[in-house]
Design an enzyme around this catalytic site. Structure first.
Site, PDB file in Angstrom:
ATOM      1  N   LYS A   1      18.648 -89.793  59.288  1.00  0.00           N
ATOM      2  CA  LYS A   1      19.554 -89.563  58.138  1.00  0.00           C
ATOM      3  C   LYS A   1      19.614 -88.061  57.836  1.00  0.00           C
ATOM      4  O   LYS A   1      20.641 -87.543  57.414  1.00  0.00           O
ATOM      5  CB  LYS A   1      19.098 -90.331  56.886  1.00  0.00           C
TER       6      LYS A   1
ATOM      7  N   TYR B   1      14.267 -93.854  60.607  1.00  0.00           N
ATOM      8  CA  TYR B   1      15.533 -93.989  59.871  1.00  0.00           C
ATOM      9  C   TYR B   1      15.797 -92.702  59.085  1.00  0.00           C
ATOM     10  O   TYR B   1      16.862 -92.082  59.206  1.00  0.00           O
ATOM     11  CB  TYR B   1      15.438 -95.217  58.946  1.00  0.00           C
TER      12      TYR B   1
HETATM   13  N1  LIG Z   1      20.539 -99.789  50.644  1.00  0.00           N
HETATM   14  C1  LIG Z   1      19.943 -98.709  50.127  1.00  0.00           C
HETATM   15  O1  LIG Z   1      19.076 -98.804  49.246  1.00  0.00           O
HETATM   16  C2  LIG Z   1      20.334 -97.356  50.584  1.00  0.00           C
HETATM   17  C3  LIG Z   1      21.290 -97.172  51.573  1.00  0.00           C
HETATM   18  N2  LIG Z   1      21.661 -95.904  51.951  1.00  0.00           N
HETATM   19  C4  LIG Z   1      22.702 -95.712  52.962  1.00  0.00           C
HETATM   20  O2  LIG Z   1      23.859 -96.411  52.545  1.00  0.00           O
HETATM   21  C5  LIG Z   1      24.608 -96.855  53.677  1.00  0.00           C
HETATM   22  C6  LIG Z   1      24.941 -98.309  53.513  1.00  0.00           C
HETATM   23  O3  LIG Z   1      23.746 -99.055  53.406  1.00  0.00           O
HETATM   24  P1  LIG Z   1      23.773-100.640  53.207  1.00  0.00           P
HETATM   25  O4  LIG Z   1      25.083-101.060  52.691  1.00  0.00           O
HETATM   26  O5  LIG Z   1      22.527-100.969  52.469  1.00  0.00           O
HETATM   27  O6  LIG Z   1      23.597-101.120  54.729  1.00  0.00           O
HETATM   28  P2  LIG Z   1      24.208-102.391  55.475  1.00  0.00           P
HETATM   29  O7  LIG Z   1      23.324-102.642  56.648  1.00  0.00           O
HETATM   30  O8  LIG Z   1      24.433-103.516  54.518  1.00  0.00           O
HETATM   31  O9  LIG Z   1      25.643-101.867  55.972  1.00  0.00           O
HETATM   32  C7  LIG Z   1      25.833-101.053  57.086  1.00  0.00           C
HETATM   33  C8  LIG Z   1      26.967-101.622  57.933  1.00  0.00           C
HETATM   34  O10 LIG Z   1      27.149-100.784  59.094  1.00  0.00           O
HETATM   35  C9  LIG Z   1      27.227-101.622  60.241  1.00  0.00           C
HETATM   36  N3  LIG Z   1      26.851-100.907  61.450  1.00  0.00           N
HETATM   37  C10 LIG Z   1      25.604-100.636  61.908  1.00  0.00           C
HETATM   38  N4  LIG Z   1      25.670-100.007  63.086  1.00  0.00           N
HETATM   39  C11 LIG Z   1      26.976 -99.849  63.385  1.00  0.00           C
HETATM   40  C12 LIG Z   1      27.672 -99.284  64.483  1.00  0.00           C
HETATM   41  N5  LIG Z   1      27.028 -98.754  65.530  1.00  0.00           N
HETATM   42  N6  LIG Z   1      29.022 -99.288  64.470  1.00  0.00           N
HETATM   43  C13 LIG Z   1      29.686 -99.842  63.427  1.00  0.00           C
HETATM   44  N7  LIG Z   1      29.077-100.404  62.378  1.00  0.00           N
HETATM   45  C14 LIG Z   1      27.742-100.414  62.338  1.00  0.00           C
HETATM   46  C15 LIG Z   1      26.252-102.731  59.898  1.00  0.00           C
HETATM   47  O11 LIG Z   1      26.384-103.839  60.776  1.00  0.00           O
HETATM   48  P3  LIG Z   1      25.042-104.704  61.054  1.00  0.00           P
HETATM   49  O12 LIG Z   1      24.646-105.316  59.747  1.00  0.00           O
HETATM   50  O13 LIG Z   1      25.470-105.698  62.081  1.00  0.00           O
HETATM   51  O14 LIG Z   1      24.000-103.733  61.556  1.00  0.00           O
HETATM   52  C16 LIG Z   1      26.651-103.028  58.470  1.00  0.00           C
HETATM   53  O15 LIG Z   1      27.783-103.858  58.401  1.00  0.00           O
HETATM   54  C17 LIG Z   1      23.760 -96.521  54.899  1.00  0.00           C
HETATM   55  O16 LIG Z   1      24.224 -95.326  55.468  1.00  0.00           O
HETATM   56  C18 LIG Z   1      22.375 -96.304  54.327  1.00  0.00           C
HETATM   57  O17 LIG Z   1      21.648 -95.387  55.111  1.00  0.00           O
HETATM   58  C19 LIG Z   1      21.117 -94.801  51.362  1.00  0.00           C
HETATM   59  C20 LIG Z   1      20.166 -94.931  50.391  1.00  0.00           C
HETATM   60  C21 LIG Z   1      19.683 -96.201  49.922  1.00  0.00           C
END
Ligand SMILES: NC(=O)C1=CN([C@@H]2O[C@H](COP(=O)(O)OP(=O)(O)OC[C@H]3O[C@@H](n4cnc5c(N)ncnc54)[C@H](OP(=O)(O)O)[C@@H]3O)[C@@H](O)[C@H]2O)C=CC1
Ligand SMILES: CC(C)=CCC[C@@H](C)[C@H]1CC[C@H]2C3=C(CC[C@]12C)[C@@]1(C)CCC(=O)C[C@@H]1CC3
Length: 345
Positions: free
Chosen positions: A148, A144
């Site tokens: 990133k 992951y």
């Molecule tokens: N949560 C954390 O602590 C941290 C998060 N981040 C970054 O923040 C961002 C958001 O994270 P977070 O809200 O926790 O993650 P979530 O998994 O809650 O949200 C990500 C969303 O993107 C969707 N998704 C995944 N793959 C695809 C695709 N191929 N096409 C369209 N949509 C897609 C997911 O769907 P589905 O659920 O079906 O996969 C989900 O709805 C990410 O980029 C993550 O790397 C960075 C640092 C810390």
């Protein structure tokens, strides 16, 4: 002759807007008078003022309608870290981000704000007050994080004033808050299975946990400061609560708030890390025969037993960033929002 509609600067798209951070971002954008298109692989809610476009972000034809007449795009979609699927991370975070950039250029989008991660510099050993100029991890802790890093490089390199696309990356760390599907549920699951009795190491390691509304605030400030003449173009920004906390104090506050006992007994870090490594190897060797997912992975042990907190001075200076919710209030609001995860519920 076709007349091109000049995108309103209050129209934006949120890729990943159905997710944890994405939905909080959408809610705040609506409050601030934006109209929002959400692009996601799934639809998790309905809200007035939000148009949903469903599809895979690796499919440019599916993406383009969500960017029509939009001047600002937030890209916060990613597969969940727990999936540990290298092929999926490479496809979505690297190839998919290339497609997002191409689609932005084709659709005439002016600003792209990426949700990156502070972990792009983390290699499993202490980071204390890390600044944005730390080098990218040469040995990232998992697939992951590896993807990133590539994703962030792609987005920052795409910043091109001549072509009219400005980009910036937000690096949050340890996002928590209501509706988070990861941190609190994993913690409660471990507590319910009796695995939260032990503190790994001496319990003094400091970590950033960032309340989701502060992360949203950082994203919106970055979008609103992104102009051709601003110093933020093509740069990454740490966004944290600016209150590093002992990892085990944070875990204990959440557990006790939900009615579980706080961990009490100490285990040496090297011992737990070694055991986690052995379990991980065993799971790898036995994969063709049985599939099991250990709670204690080497990556999780490293996250639980080392210092990893980051300096957000650059965001304060360039974006006027200041956390809007304190850690104490963030924890209280988070605990309140999970009645179904309380002890005995
Ligand atoms: N949560 C954390 O602590 C941290 C998060 N981040 C970054 O923040 C961002 C958001 O994270 P977070 O809200 O926790 O993650 P979530 O998994 O809650 O949200 C990500 C969303 O993107 C969707 N998704 C995944 N793959 C695809 C695709 N191929 N096409 C369209 N949509 C897609 C997911 O769907 P589905 O659920 O079906 O996969 C989900 O709805 C990410 O980029 C993550 O790397 C960075 C640092 C810390
Ligand atoms: C600051 C930061 C990057 C947080 C990320 C969140 C998760 C990685 C943590 C959320 C719950 C944590 C947790 C453990 C490790 C790290 C988390 C998954 C343990 C597996 C550590 C070892 C234990 O004693 C059990 C813990 C359960 C909760």
């Amino acid at each position: 002759m076709t007349t091109r509609v000049r995108p309103s600067n209050k129209r934006c798209a949120v890729i990943g807007g159905s997710g944890f951070l994405g939905k909080h971002l959408v809610e705040k954008l609506l409050d601030r008078g934006y109209s929002v298109s959400v692009f996601d692989i799934r639809q998790s809610y309905e809200l007035p003022g939000v148009a949903f476009h469903l599809g895979d972000l690796c499919d440019k034809r599916a993406l383009l309608p969500a960017m029509k007449d939009v001047s600002l795009v937030f890209h916060c979609a990613s597969p969940a870290p727990a999936s540990d699927d290298r092929g999926l991370f490479e496809r979505v975070n690297i190839q998919g981000t290339r497609i997002v950039i191409q689609a932005c250029i084709e659709a005439g989008v002016q600003k792209l704000v990426l949700t990156s991660s502070a972990s792009v510099v983390f290699e499993g050993t202490d980071i204390k007050n890390g600044r944005e100029d730390l080098p990218y991890a040469k040995k990232p802790i998992d697939y992951y994080t590896e993807t990133k890093i590539e994703q962030e490089k792609l987005v920052l390199e795409a910043c091109d004033k001549e072509k009219g696309l400005l980009t910036v990356a937000i690096r949050p760390h340890g996002i928590f808050g209501p509706r988070d599907p990861q941190l609190v549920p994993i913690l409660v699951d471990a507590a319910r299975r009796g695995k939260m009795k032990f503190i790994i190491g001496d319990g003094t390691n400091l970590v950033d946990f960032t309340f989701v509304e502060n992360v949203v605030h950082g994203h919106i400030l970055a979008a609103e400061h992104l102009r051709p003449d601003s110093p933020i173009c093509g740069k990454p920004y740490h966004i944290t609560n600016d209150e590093p906390v002992k990892f085990w104090d944070f875990m204990s506050d959440v557990l006790v708030g939900l009615g579980y006992a706080a961990p009490r007994y100490h285990l040496p870090y090297a011992l737990v890390y070694g055991l986690a490594l052995l379990l991980w190897l065993l799971a790898l060797i036995l994969r063709p025969l049985v599939s099991f997912k250990p709670t204690f992975t080497p990556m999780r042990v490293a996250l639980a037993g080392t210092h990893h907190y980051y300096n957000c001075e650059r965001a304060k200076q360039d974006l006027g960033y200041k956390p809007v919710v304190s850690l104490k209030d963030g924890i209280a609001r988070t605990v309140q929002s999970y009645p179904h995860l309380r002890q005995g519920a």
